[in-house]
Design a protein around this motif. Structure first.
Motif, short mmCIF file in Angstrom:
data_model
loop_
_atom_site.label_atom_id
_atom_site.label_comp_id
_atom_site.label_asym_id
_atom_site.label_seq_id
_atom_site.Cartn_x
_atom_site.Cartn_y
_atom_site.Cartn_z
N ARG A 89 0.85 -1.21 0.00
CA ARG A 89 0.00 0.00 0.00
C ARG A 89 0.88 1.26 0.00
O ARG A 89 0.54 2.26 -0.64
CB ARG A 89 -0.90 -0.04 1.24
N GLU A 92 1.90 2.18 -3.39
CA GLU A 92 0.83 2.83 -4.15
C GLU A 92 0.63 4.28 -3.70
O GLU A 92 0.31 5.14 -4.50
CB GLU A 92 -0.47 2.03 -4.01
N ALA A 116 1.29 -4.46 -7.30
CA ALA A 116 1.28 -3.20 -6.55
C ALA A 116 2.18 -2.15 -7.20
O ALA A 116 2.20 -1.00 -6.77
CB ALA A 116 1.70 -3.45 -5.10
N ASP A 118 3.44 0.30 -10.42
CA ASP A 118 2.70 1.12 -11.38
C ASP A 118 2.79 0.54 -12.79
O ASP A 118 1.90 0.75 -13.61
CB ASP A 118 3.24 2.55 -11.36
N ARG A 146 -6.39 -6.64 -6.39
CA ARG A 146 -5.68 -5.85 -7.43
C ARG A 146 -5.78 -6.51 -8.80
O ARG A 146 -5.86 -5.81 -9.81
CB ARG A 146 -4.20 -5.67 -7.04
N LYS A 209 -0.88 9.72 -10.98
CA LYS A 209 -0.85 8.35 -10.41
C LYS A 209 -1.93 8.21 -9.33
O LYS A 209 -2.71 7.27 -9.34
CB LYS A 209 0.54 8.07 -9.82
N HIS A 210 -1.98 9.18 -8.41
CA HIS A 210 -2.93 9.05 -7.30
C HIS A 210 -4.37 9.25 -7.78
O HIS A 210 -5.28 8.60 -7.26
CB HIS A 210 -2.56 10.02 -6.18
N ASP A 213 -5.30 5.80 -9.22
CA ASP A 213 -5.43 4.75 -8.20
C ASP A 213 -6.62 5.01 -7.26
O ASP A 213 -7.40 4.10 -6.98
CB ASP A 213 -4.15 4.65 -7.37
#
Ligand code: COA
Length: 258
Positions: A89, A92, A116, A118, A146, A209-210, A213
């Motif tokens: 986590r 991520e 996990a 990218d 995932r 990225k965030h 996700d």
């Protein structure tokens, strides 16, 4: 003793799981070191990308260390899974970009580690699988959650309920890996990807990225609002102005991460 070998090239670190004899299976010591490493790169700004790979040519990571596991109590296994979950986590949540360079077998926790990340880049000899049900357990490092998010629930069941292993070509076809490297050029392809991402504005890469996700678990309206919140971070940045200036002046931008 260090469980990983580390090399740096510019703002990219390569972490090689250094356990060829046990096919880079994750021991408790390796997991402790891994979590510390993820914390370290996430705290600073010097490292933009981490390439994760395994020692030798046979395996990326054969999952949990099953020999060590045989001597572990139920409570020990729970503690291991909790730490694994935290470390994955943290990858991520990190602004760093993680690239799995899958140099051979990635089984059980090995595939979960890659999930996990990218990006996943595979050598032609790569083999991925969530084989846990064959051992009387289920994926406990996020695999049941995932994998369907990445390849869809039907394909995830096809892999997880059978426990079958897929080769690099099938992994690419179902979107489980994003790049297939020519033989002998795995790290080159992974570095190329890291450099391509690293040329972009750091705050923008992290925000994108965030946004991706975090948005996956939301409704579309919530996710679109989330995207705007992440956009606000780059709207106020010096790098946005630098991007516009570089475009106007027909020169490459010099992003500074602020
Ligand atoms: N934990 C601990 N040791 C492991 C391991 C694991 N997950 N996977 C492999 N090893 C060890 C083997 O026991 C063997 O040790 P030995 O030399 O003391 O007998 C050594 O690594 C080499 O394994 P071997 O199977 O001979 O290597 P290979 O290159 O032919 O095959 C794999 C590599 C990874 C494909 C194969 O070992 C394998 O399928 N491992 C099981 C992985 C698995 O099911 N993981 C899921 C865990 S949930």
């Amino acid at each position: 003793m260090a469980e990983f070998r580390e090399e740096r090239r510019g703002s990219t670190e390569v972490w090689t799981i250094d356990g060829e004899k046990r096919r880079n299976a994750i021991s408790r010591a390796a997991l402790v070191e891994f979590e510390q490493r993820v914390e370290r790169v996430s705290r600073g700004h010097a490292t933009r990308a981490v390439i994760l790979t395994g020692a030798g040519e046979r395996a990326f990571c054969a999952g949990a260390d099953l020999k060590e596991r045989a001597g572990m109590s139920e409570a020990d296994v729970r503690a291991f899974l909790a730490q694994l979950g935290r470390a994955l986590r943290a990858m991520e949540r990190s602004d760093c970009v993680f690239i799995a360079a899958i140099n051979g077998a990635a089984l059980g926790g090995g595939t979960e580690l890659a999930l996990a990340c990218d990006f996943r880049v595979a050598a032609p000899t790569a083999e991925l699988g969530l084989t846990e049900v064959q051992l009387g357990i289920i994926p406990g490092g996020g695999g049941t959650q995932r994998l369907p998010r990445l390849v869809g629930p039907a394909r995830a069941k096809d892999l997880i309920l059978t426990g079958r292993r897929v080769n690099a070509a099938e992994a690419l076809a179902i979107g489980l890996v994003q790049r297939l490297a020519p033989e002998g050029r795995l790290l080159e392809v992974a570095h190329g990807l890291a450099e391509q991402v690293g040329a972009n504005a750091p705050l923008a890469v992290a925000a994108a990225k965030h946004a991706i996700d975090e948005g996956l678990a939301l409704t579309l309206d919530e996710a679109l609002a989330l995207e705007q919140r992440h956009y606000e971070k780059v709207l106020a940045s010096e790098d946005r102005l630098e991007g516009l200036a570089a475009f106007a002046e027909k020169r490459p931008p010099g992003f500074r991460g602020r």
